[in-house]
Design an enzyme around this catalytic site. Structure first.
Site, PDB file in Angstrom:
ATOM      1  N   GLU A   1       0.867  -1.189   0.000  1.00  0.00           N
ATOM      2  CA  GLU A   1       0.000   0.000   0.000  1.00  0.00           C
ATOM      3  C   GLU A   1       0.904   1.240   0.000  1.00  0.00           C
ATOM      4  O   GLU A   1       1.703   1.419   0.917  1.00  0.00           O
ATOM      5  CB  GLU A   1      -0.894  -0.034   1.259  1.00  0.00           C
TER       6      GLU A   1
ATOM      7  N   ARG B   1     -12.724  -1.173   4.904  1.00  0.00           N
ATOM      8  CA  ARG B   1     -13.267   0.159   5.183  1.00  0.00           C
ATOM      9  C   ARG B   1     -14.062   0.690   3.983  1.00  0.00           C
ATOM     10  O   ARG B   1     -15.147   1.228   4.130  1.00  0.00           O
ATOM     11  CB  ARG B   1     -12.092   1.090   5.495  1.00  0.00           C
TER      12      ARG B   1
ATOM     13  N   ASP C   1      -8.701   1.295  -6.935  1.00  0.00           N
ATOM     14  CA  ASP C   1      -9.100   2.606  -7.456  1.00  0.00           C
ATOM     15  C   ASP C   1      -9.788   2.396  -8.801  1.00  0.00           C
ATOM     16  O   ASP C   1      -9.228   1.759  -9.694  1.00  0.00           O
ATOM     17  CB  ASP C   1      -7.869   3.504  -7.629  1.00  0.00           C
TER      18      ASP C   1
HETATM   19  C1  LIG Z   1     -10.083   2.557  -2.991  1.00  0.00           C
HETATM   20  S1  LIG Z   1      -8.757   2.143  -1.966  1.00  0.00           S
HETATM   21  C2  LIG Z   1      -9.276   0.595  -1.225  1.00  0.00           C
HETATM   22  C3  LIG Z   1      -8.486   0.240  -0.002  1.00  0.00           C
HETATM   23  C4  LIG Z   1      -8.849  -1.095   0.655  1.00  0.00           C
HETATM   24  N1  LIG Z   1      -8.531  -2.211  -0.201  1.00  0.00           N
HETATM   25  C5  LIG Z   1     -10.294  -1.141   1.082  1.00  0.00           C
HETATM   26  O1  LIG Z   1     -11.070  -1.904   0.456  1.00  0.00           O
HETATM   27  O2  LIG Z   1     -10.658  -0.449   2.046  1.00  0.00           O
HETATM   28  C6  LIG Z   1      -7.538   1.595  -3.148  1.00  0.00           C
HETATM   29  C7  LIG Z   1      -6.160   1.498  -2.550  1.00  0.00           C
HETATM   30  O3  LIG Z   1      -5.247   0.970  -3.497  1.00  0.00           O
HETATM   31  C8  LIG Z   1      -4.002   1.586  -3.282  1.00  0.00           C
HETATM   32  N2  LIG Z   1      -3.182   1.404  -4.491  1.00  0.00           N
HETATM   33  C9  LIG Z   1      -3.303   2.062  -5.669  1.00  0.00           C
HETATM   34  N3  LIG Z   1      -2.365   1.639  -6.540  1.00  0.00           N
HETATM   35  C10 LIG Z   1      -1.632   0.678  -5.903  1.00  0.00           C
HETATM   36  C11 LIG Z   1      -0.527  -0.132  -6.261  1.00  0.00           C
HETATM   37  N4  LIG Z   1       0.040  -0.051  -7.483  1.00  0.00           N
HETATM   38  N5  LIG Z   1      -0.026  -0.990  -5.354  1.00  0.00           N
HETATM   39  C12 LIG Z   1      -0.583  -1.095  -4.123  1.00  0.00           C
HETATM   40  N6  LIG Z   1      -1.650  -0.353  -3.715  1.00  0.00           N
HETATM   41  C13 LIG Z   1      -2.163   0.523  -4.600  1.00  0.00           C
HETATM   42  C14 LIG Z   1      -4.368   3.021  -2.971  1.00  0.00           C
HETATM   43  O4  LIG Z   1      -3.345   3.723  -2.294  1.00  0.00           O
HETATM   44  C15 LIG Z   1      -5.614   2.855  -2.115  1.00  0.00           C
HETATM   45  O5  LIG Z   1      -5.331   2.788  -0.741  1.00  0.00           O
END
Ligand SMILES: C[S@@+](CC[C@H](N)C(=O)[O-])C[C@H]1O[C@@H](n2cnc3c(N)ncnc32)[C@H](O)[C@@H]1O
Length: 226
Positions: free
Chosen positions: A82, A206, A131
């Protein structure tokens, strides 16, 4: 194989609000002890000192799912990735509170870690509420593209599982289309309940909670690596 670097630029926030003193201490003291080494090949022995099974969570957010899975399977090694600092702090809090010794964290791009693992070494990969990048011109940034999926497929053992959760209808349709084009995964769902109801061994995240509060449908996809 498609180029897994398509989404290699990390988009999105790296840090939100400033850390409180206790949070900063977690980053300074606990994170270095459990951080994934920044270079070189990785395997269970290097990360955990033995040959335990490995699972990876991509973008663990605040870490509640990662910690829940790690607590339920103490003999498995979990690698959480993350880039968002405040999320990493959340996960560190869960790891400290649960005295979890089977989690390693990478503050950065998950693909950088996954590519350093041996082929056919993972028993599960989780991608929960990635995302969505809803605009068509940003579709290449979505994790659900053939480049990242080729990499994930290569690292999963035959019979291993890839889990995707989303509450975004566009992302849901897009993911089903992309996965439908692949011959290396089979969708496990037999009935609608299999993807409309959260499986018992799938701790709520979350984002998922927030989505449900907003009245969104959430979809739970489980694929088996052939
Ligand atoms: C919409 S949030 C969802 C977070 C968590 N999985 C949840 O369901 O509560 C998407 C997360 O993916 C992370 N993210 C985006 N690109 C990423 C990457 N290349 N490697 C790891 N994490 C990534 C972002 O920082 C963000 O915290």
């Amino acid at each position: 194989m498609n180029d897994p670097t398509t989404i290699r630029r990390l988009y999105g926030r790296r840090q939100g609000h400033a850390l409180r003193a206790g949070q900063a201490a977690l980053v300074e003291e606990l994170l270095p002890r459990i951080a994934v080494p920044t270079d070189g090949a990785l395997d269970a022995r290097r990360l955990f000192g033995d040959e335990r099974p490995l699972q990876v969570e991509i973008g663990f957010g605040a870490g509640e799912h990662l910690a829940g899975q790690a607590m339920a399977a103490p003999g498995t090694g979990f690698i959480g990735c993350e880039p968002f600092l405040n999320g990493v702090v959340g996960a560190l809090g869960h790891i400290r509170d649960g005295a979890l010794d089977n989690v390693r964290l990478h503050m950065g791009d998950a693909l950088e870690v996954i590519e350093r693992l041996p082929d056919e070494s993972l028993e599960r990969v989780y991608l929960l509420h990635p995302d969505p990048w809803p605009k068509a011109r940003h579709a290449k940034r979505r994790m659900m593209n053939h480049g990242p999926l080729d990499l994930i497929a290569a690292k999963l053992k035959p019979g291993a599982e890839f889990r995707l959760g989303t509450d975004d209808p566009t992302y849901c349709r897009w993911s089903m289309m992309v996965m439908n084009q692949r011959r290396d995964f089979v969708w496990q769902a037999q009935t609608a309940r299999d993807f409309l109801e959260r499986p018992q061994d799938w701790p709520e995240t979350r984002y998922e909670r927030k989505a449900r509060r907003q009245g969104h449908e959430v979809w739970y996809f489980r694929y088996t690596r052939i």
